[in-house]
Design a protein around this motif. Structure first.
Motif, short mmCIF file in Angstrom:
data_model
loop_
_atom_site.label_atom_id
_atom_site.label_comp_id
_atom_site.label_asym_id
_atom_site.label_seq_id
_atom_site.Cartn_x
_atom_site.Cartn_y
_atom_site.Cartn_z
N ARG A 210 0.84 -1.20 0.00
CA ARG A 210 0.00 0.00 0.00
C ARG A 210 0.88 1.25 0.00
N GLY B 12 -4.57 3.07 6.26
CA GLY B 12 -5.16 1.86 5.71
C GLY B 12 -4.66 0.55 6.28
N THR C 184 -4.63 -2.67 8.24
CA THR C 184 -5.55 -3.56 8.93
C THR C 184 -4.77 -4.80 9.35
#
Length: 338
Positions: free
Chosen positions: A211, A288, A290
């Motif tokens: 990411r 973002g 997780t």
């Protein structure tokens, strides 16, 4: 998306490759190639300490991003980053929370002070203290400076994980606990069963690294976000997946310290300092990150161990308390407990 992975194929590097291939990325890996090769990637063999190998690597570019899982010596990272700066758009460096001055004693955020190390330092820079700074932490801090100086802050993302666990772990922390429960008997439960812990799954670190490769910049602490993850729940998960009838006997930190137990090694994941598991990952979460429940990591690692053993690694030899010493400590605790 064209990705260059700097690092091995054992653990985090392997997870990054798997995630990138699953996303349809074109992957090149640069490493010495002494262990197994993952299919679907272009392997460039070489040594990061050899200028000729680095120059040859650059001819295989360009790449949209680099993910570096194996930087330890600042001057080596500086030389590599300078050569690759012209053939890669972004650089994602996997660092460590050990770069913080206060780790593992103090709570940490991304704004906590870090160790000072020049970008051209060698492997011997810094000092080792317990608890406190380590040459490992100084080296990683210098690697951060090296990569940032070569690429510029706008093109760099720095990940600072805590403890990474999961399938293919070669250090052996989680595998040791699983094998210990498999053996049965009475297991030392270290410290407080309600103590929250923050290990992060290797696959979640890999996913977040990719990411970042897509365009994030800055510094991100990367730890497990599972609010239910405590030492007690962790040991319970180990017992459950192994089908163990072992009994856990909780021994306070004070007795383990008095007995001279080596934290982090003789009893993996146990460290009696308040800051060890008090690391904020708020920046990564906003970006973002997780993470899966710790019980899932325990389950999947046990499943992997049914068909494989961790690869031999020098750090794995340091782990674990002997059965005889564990019994001695338990007997001493029983003799004096209230």
């Amino acid at each position: 998306m064209r990705l260059l992975l700097l690092g091995g194929s054992w653990f985090l590097g392997r997870a990054v490759v798997d995630a990138a291939l699953a996303a349809g990325w074109e992957v090149t890996t640069f490493r010495r190639g002494r262990t197994g090769h993952q299919g679907g990637v272009r392997l460039v063999q070489g040594d990061r300490t050899e200028p000729a190998d680095l120059a040859r690597l650059a001819t295989h570019g360009p790449w949209d991003a680099i993910v570096d899982t194996m930087s330890y010596v600042p001057r080596e990272s500086l030389a590599m980053a300078r050569i690759l700066e012209t053939v890669a758009d972004r650089y994602v460096l996997v660092s460590t929370v050990s770069v913080y001055e206060g780790w593992p004693v103090e709570p940490l955020t991304e704004h906590s002070p870090t160790l000072k190390c020049p970008p051209d330092a060698d492997a011997d820079y810094g000092v080792d203290a317990d608890p406190g700074p380590s040459r490992y932490g100084f080296g990683k801090a210098g690697c951060e400076c090296a990569v940032t100086s070569a690429f510029g802050p706008a093109r760099v993302a720095i990940l600072r994980p805590g403890v990474i666990l999961g399938p293919h772990e070669y250090v052996g922390r989680l595998p040791w606990w699983l094998r210990r429960f498999e053996r049965g008997g009475t297991v030392i439960g270290p410290g407080d069963p309600a103590r929250r812990i923050q290990p992060v799954d290797v696959r979640d670190v890999a996913k977040f690294a990719l990411r970042c490769a897509l365009g994030l910049q800055g510094v991100y602490n990367v730890v497990g976000l599972d609010e239910e993850a405590t030492m007690g729940e962790f040991l319970a998960a180990c017992a459950e997946v192994t089908g163990s009838a072992a009994e856990v006997e909780w021994v306070p930190d004070e007795h383990l310290i008095k007995s001279g137990v080596k934290h982090w090694t003789e009893i993996p994941l146990w460290r009696p300092f308040a800051g060890t598991w008090d690391i904020s990952a708020s920046a990564a979460e906003r970006a973002g990150l997780t993470t899966r429940p710790l019980a899932e990591t325990v389950h999947d690692t046990w499943e992997w161990l049914q068909n494989a053993e961790p690869m031999a690694h020098e750090r794995a030899a340091e782990l674990g308390i002997t059965p005889e010493r564990e019994s001695t400590i338990l007997e001493a605790w029983r003799a004096q407990r209230p």
